[in-house]
Design an enzyme around this catalytic site. Sequence first.
Site, PDB file in Angstrom:
ATOM      1  N   LYS A 135      16.917  73.338 -42.679  1.00 53.25           N
ATOM      2  CA  LYS A 135      18.302  73.689 -42.364  1.00 53.25           C
ATOM      3  C   LYS A 135      19.216  73.574 -43.583  1.00 53.25           C
ATOM      4  O   LYS A 135      20.326  74.110 -43.584  1.00 53.25           O
ATOM      5  CB  LYS A 135      18.818  72.839 -41.210  1.00 53.25           C
ATOM      6  CG  LYS A 135      18.141  73.218 -39.892  1.00 53.25           C
ATOM      7  CD  LYS A 135      18.938  72.825 -38.682  1.00 53.25           C
ATOM      8  CE  LYS A 135      18.301  73.418 -37.426  1.00 53.25           C
ATOM      9  NZ  LYS A 135      19.077  73.105 -36.213  1.00 53.25           N
ATOM     10  N   ASP A 182      22.467  68.131 -34.207  1.00 60.48           N
ATOM     11  CA  ASP A 182      21.563  67.031 -33.868  1.00 60.48           C
ATOM     12  C   ASP A 182      21.286  66.190 -35.107  1.00 60.48           C
ATOM     13  O   ASP A 182      20.669  65.140 -35.035  1.00 60.48           O
ATOM     14  CB  ASP A 182      20.234  67.576 -33.338  1.00 60.48           C
ATOM     15  CG  ASP A 182      20.308  67.972 -31.873  1.00 60.48           C
ATOM     16  OD1 ASP A 182      20.906  67.225 -31.088  1.00 60.48           O
ATOM     17  OD2 ASP A 182      19.753  69.032 -31.519  1.00 60.48           O
TER      18      ASP A 182
END
Length: 409
Positions: free
Chosen positions: A75, A123
Amino acid sequence: MLLLNKHADYRKPLETVDAEILGVEAAKTVKDFLRHREDYEATPLVSLPDLAREIGIGSIMVKDEGHRLGLGSFKALGGSYAVIRLVLEEASKRLDREVGVAELQSDDVRSIASQMTVACATDGNHGRSVAMGAQLVGAKCSIFVHSGVSKERIDAIARFGADMVRVDGNYDDSVREAARVAEENNWITVSDTSWPGYERIPGFVMQGYTALLTEALRHMSEPPTHVFVQAGVGGIAATVAGHFSVLFGDNRPFFVVVDPSRAACIFETARAGHLVKVDHGEATVMAMLECYEPSLVAWRILSHAADAFMTVDDPDAIDAMKLFANPRGSDPAVVAGESGGVGLAGLLKLAADKELRAKIGLDAQSRVFLINTEGATDPVLYEKFVGATPADIAAKNAGQSARKEKVAR
């Protein structure tokens, strides 16, 4: 459980906007952006020949994103890339000329960035990437985290100077709250999930992920025949399936999307044939994949380009972490977090079932591509599940290299 894709759009060409976002030219743009990152270095493509022989396939190749840009997750490629693109777009608009990535650290661009605030829900890994991008360009940043995000992951995001906002509920609740607050304050939402009316920025996030595929294919002698990729909202799975669909057309690899059984929003969407929000029950250990609503754009791509969908249980994910850490024979060790080894968990589950192997054409000639999407982003949890620290596991490879060098002498 394995579900073959029966959607009406299955194997049809991607929609034009999706093919452009994940196409060859877009991937070149990402590569050009990364050249201007001082901390950029390609992550390893790891081969596991002994494990491949054990389960009766030709090869296993793992793109190890645990080394990505100091964040330990794929990410790092998405959120920060989207932030940079948005800042350059705003600078181009205000300066009334095209502003390129080479000017990112100029006084004019940094002055404009300082007046911008980006926000997202996370998250853990996406939030770190957005916060890193904001710090890189000098923008302000607010990150929204739900009650299940560990203190270690929150602290890792806060180190980049982001304001941290706690939200009651789960990931999807934090997504809604982040979008609401951002709209009220005229901030820019940089989300890795999409919904009706909000697709362009998540498309940039996905586009950033193509860098890992460009790197991987450059080091493969032949493209893979099978790909297993884990899914949360579906962004990374859709990126791989979509990019490979554009690159290889009808000769693309057989693509399997792997969901946590306790948060199987992509699997249930595939079963229903339309976007489905699944109920929130017991939390899954696969924290980075604990999402209950798919991304609109991701599902649109997967409905065209994924071949099958499956689920794995928490013990499967933990076993995959342990297998990566304690590999077969002379295979190298890989430090994989709770969500990082889920693609491997899916492969092992199908490879152990003769009937399912036949369904997806998995045989002794198959070349499987996996992505370790994260390293030990929560070292405390990693040691709890694996029984060793990330440093202990990484040291195995150093020791193995030293032994090989001694033998060679």
